[in-house]
Design a protein around this motif. Structure first.
Motif, PDB file in Angstrom:
ATOM      1  N   THR A 111      12.803 -10.744   6.460  1.00 20.73           N
ATOM      2  CA  THR A 111      12.943  -9.134   6.727  1.00 20.73           C
ATOM      3  C   THR A 111      14.088  -9.086   7.568  1.00 20.73           C
ATOM      4  O   THR A 111      14.517  -8.211   7.598  1.00 20.73           O
ATOM      5  N   LYS A 112      14.745  -9.932   8.445  1.00 26.16           N
ATOM      6  CA  LYS A 112      16.065  -9.959   8.843  1.00 26.16           C
ATOM      7  C   LYS A 112      17.166  -9.818   7.746  1.00 26.16           C
ATOM      8  O   LYS A 112      17.944  -8.995   8.084  1.00 26.16           O
ATOM      9  N   LYS A 113      16.996 -10.567   6.685  1.00 29.82           N
ATOM     10  CA  LYS A 113      18.064 -10.504   5.737  1.00 29.82           C
ATOM     11  C   LYS A 113      17.753  -9.069   4.847  1.00 29.82           C
ATOM     12  O   LYS A 113      18.828  -8.533   4.402  1.00 29.82           O
ATOM     13  N   ARG A 114      16.935  -8.538   4.926  1.00 31.49           N
ATOM     14  CA  ARG A 114      16.322  -7.163   4.268  1.00 31.49           C
ATOM     15  C   ARG A 114      16.655  -6.060   5.185  1.00 31.49           C
ATOM     16  O   ARG A 114      16.283  -4.801   4.697  1.00 31.49           O
ATOM     17  N   ASN A 115      16.855  -6.329   6.380  1.00 32.79           N
ATOM     18  CA  ASN A 115      17.132  -5.341   7.465  1.00 32.79           C
ATOM     19  C   ASN A 115      15.690  -4.472   7.658  1.00 32.79           C
ATOM     20  O   ASN A 115      15.654  -3.295   7.688  1.00 32.79           O
ATOM     21  N   THR A 116      14.452  -5.085   7.440  1.00 32.57           N
ATOM     22  CA  THR A 116      13.394  -4.497   7.863  1.00 32.57           C
ATOM     23  C   THR A 116      12.573  -4.929   9.136  1.00 32.57           C
ATOM     24  O   THR A 116      12.919  -6.262   9.303  1.00 32.57           O
ATOM     25  N   SER A 117      11.482  -4.322   9.617  1.00 32.22           N
ATOM     26  CA  SER A 117      10.930  -5.079  10.674  1.00 32.22           C
ATOM     27  C   SER A 117      10.030  -6.045  10.348  1.00 32.22           C
ATOM     28  O   SER A 117       9.037  -5.821   9.539  1.00 32.22           O
ATOM     29  N   ALA A 122       4.374  -7.909   8.908  1.00 34.36           N
ATOM     30  CA  ALA A 122       3.420  -8.684   9.423  1.00 34.36           C
ATOM     31  C   ALA A 122       2.174  -7.904   9.446  1.00 34.36           C
ATOM     32  O   ALA A 122       1.002  -8.415   9.093  1.00 34.36           O
ATOM     33  N   ASP A 123       2.183  -6.777  10.035  1.00 34.90           N
ATOM     34  CA  ASP A 123       0.971  -5.846  10.066  1.00 34.90           C
ATOM     35  C   ASP A 123       0.472  -5.601   8.908  1.00 34.90           C
ATOM     36  O   ASP A 123      -1.022  -5.644   8.499  1.00 34.90           O
ATOM     37  N   ILE A 124       1.164  -5.165   7.915  1.00 30.52           N
ATOM     38  CA  ILE A 124       0.677  -4.814   6.486  1.00 30.52           C
ATOM     39  C   ILE A 124       0.080  -5.997   5.901  1.00 30.52           C
ATOM     40  O   ILE A 124      -1.033  -5.976   5.257  1.00 30.52           O
ATOM     41  N   LEU A 125       0.480  -7.259   5.960  1.00 28.23           N
ATOM     42  CA  LEU A 125       0.009  -8.243   5.475  1.00 28.23           C
ATOM     43  C   LEU A 125      -1.276  -9.068   6.131  1.00 28.23           C
ATOM     44  O   LEU A 125      -1.755  -9.901   5.531  1.00 28.23           O
ATOM     45  N   ALA A 126      -1.384  -8.815   7.383  1.00 28.12           N
ATOM     46  CA  ALA A 126      -2.639  -9.431   8.319  1.00 28.12           C
ATOM     47  C   ALA A 126      -3.730  -9.498   7.573  1.00 28.12           C
ATOM     48  O   ALA A 126      -4.328 -10.602   7.256  1.00 28.12           O
ATOM     49  N   PRO A 127      -4.445  -8.324   6.901  1.00 30.55           N
ATOM     50  CA  PRO A 127      -5.424  -8.566   6.236  1.00 30.55           C
ATOM     51  C   PRO A 127      -5.456  -9.473   4.946  1.00 30.55           C
ATOM     52  O   PRO A 127      -6.201 -10.250   4.581  1.00 30.55           O
TER      53      PRO A 127
END
Length: 270
Positions: A111-117, A122-127
């Motif tokens: 995510t750091k490499k792609r400049n995203t949070s 992590a929230d999206i992928l939790a489920p």
């Protein structure tokens, strides 16, 4: 005399000399379903359709490596005298906490490499993480591993679980706690709660922190039933220690972010 079904063959099918085991098929199925659920939500939240694919290309193999390293580290007394077995993952010996730790590190760097949070992802992928875990535990069932201590057939029947599960928990002349089932069901409830929490629009990161708390609490108690635990020292089980640490970290981060950050972003924010 109880009627016991023949043991489920751990080999799903063979391609010449290559045997494909149900464990691998089930793990792969869990990854695919988790991917489909996560992919849909990622696009909905404004990320590129190939974002998750790119992430998993790195995360999946490194998660397997992490799972193996974690297991070998806690079984070092054996592997230091048998170094040739360290890479013999086909003989068994992976730990989900190792996979999770490796996956979090990979996701953070990605995510750091792609400049995203990181917390947004992590929230999206939790489920999806819980989906993979809920399905993956059935691989342990097929292999008749990761079970708890000895119980009676009557105990299992009182849980109102199907006979085919009870019969497969008959191992070497005794019945055992189906801890794989306990963890799978705990994860399933967590999935439902997380999907409902999406509508609440929590502060960013709290979906993932809830996952950490939910899974860790369940794992702490279920681990106490298991007979194959990895130990840190003496009777201190590694999974229980990691679970406590995860809960503390998640709770501290929730409180800190709520208090220290003014107008924090929320789950549905772009």
């Amino acid at each position: 005399m109880f009627s016991i079904l023949a043991s489920i063959d751990p080999v799903a099918f063979s391609l010449g000399p290559i045997s494909v085991r149900w464990y691998g098929v089930i793990i792969a199925t869990g990854i695919v379903i988790a991917f489909l659920v996560g992919q849909r939500e990622m696009v909905k939240r404004g990320l590129h359709p190939e974002y998750l694919t790119d992430l998993l290309i790195w995360a999946v193999p490194l998660a397997i490596v992490g799972a193996r390293i974690y297991y070998v580290a806690f079984e070092w007394e054996h592997y230091k005298d048998n170094p040739g077995e360290i890479i013999a993952i086909w003989n068994g010996g992976i730990a989900i906490h190792g996979a999770l730790i490796a996956s979090v590190i990979v996701a953070y760097l990605f995510t750091k490499k792609r400049n995203t949070s990181f917390l947004k992802v992590a929230d999206i992928l939790a489920p999806s993480i819980l989906i993979g875990q809920a399905i993956g535990r059935w691989g342990n069932f097929i292999n008749q591993e990761a079970h708890g201590g000895e119980v009676s057939r009557t105990f299992l029947e009182n849980l109102f679980i199907p006979d085919w599960i009870i019969n497969h928990m008959y191992i070497d002349g005794a019945y055992y706690h189906p801890t794989f089932l306990y963890e799978s069901m705990w994860s399933l409830v967590g999935i439902i709660i997380l999907l409902l929490l999406r509508k609440v629009n929590l502060v960013r990161g709290e979906m993932f922190f809830f996952y950490m708390i939910w899974y860790s609490v369940g794992r702490f108690f279920i681990e106490g039933m298991r007979t194959d635990s990895l130990y840190v020292v003496g009777e201190l089980r590694a999974a229980q220690l990691v679970s406590v640490i995860a809960v503390v970290i998640a709770v501290v981060l929730i409180i800190y972010r709520r208090v220290a950050i003014k107008n924090p972003p929320h789950y549905k924010d772009k």
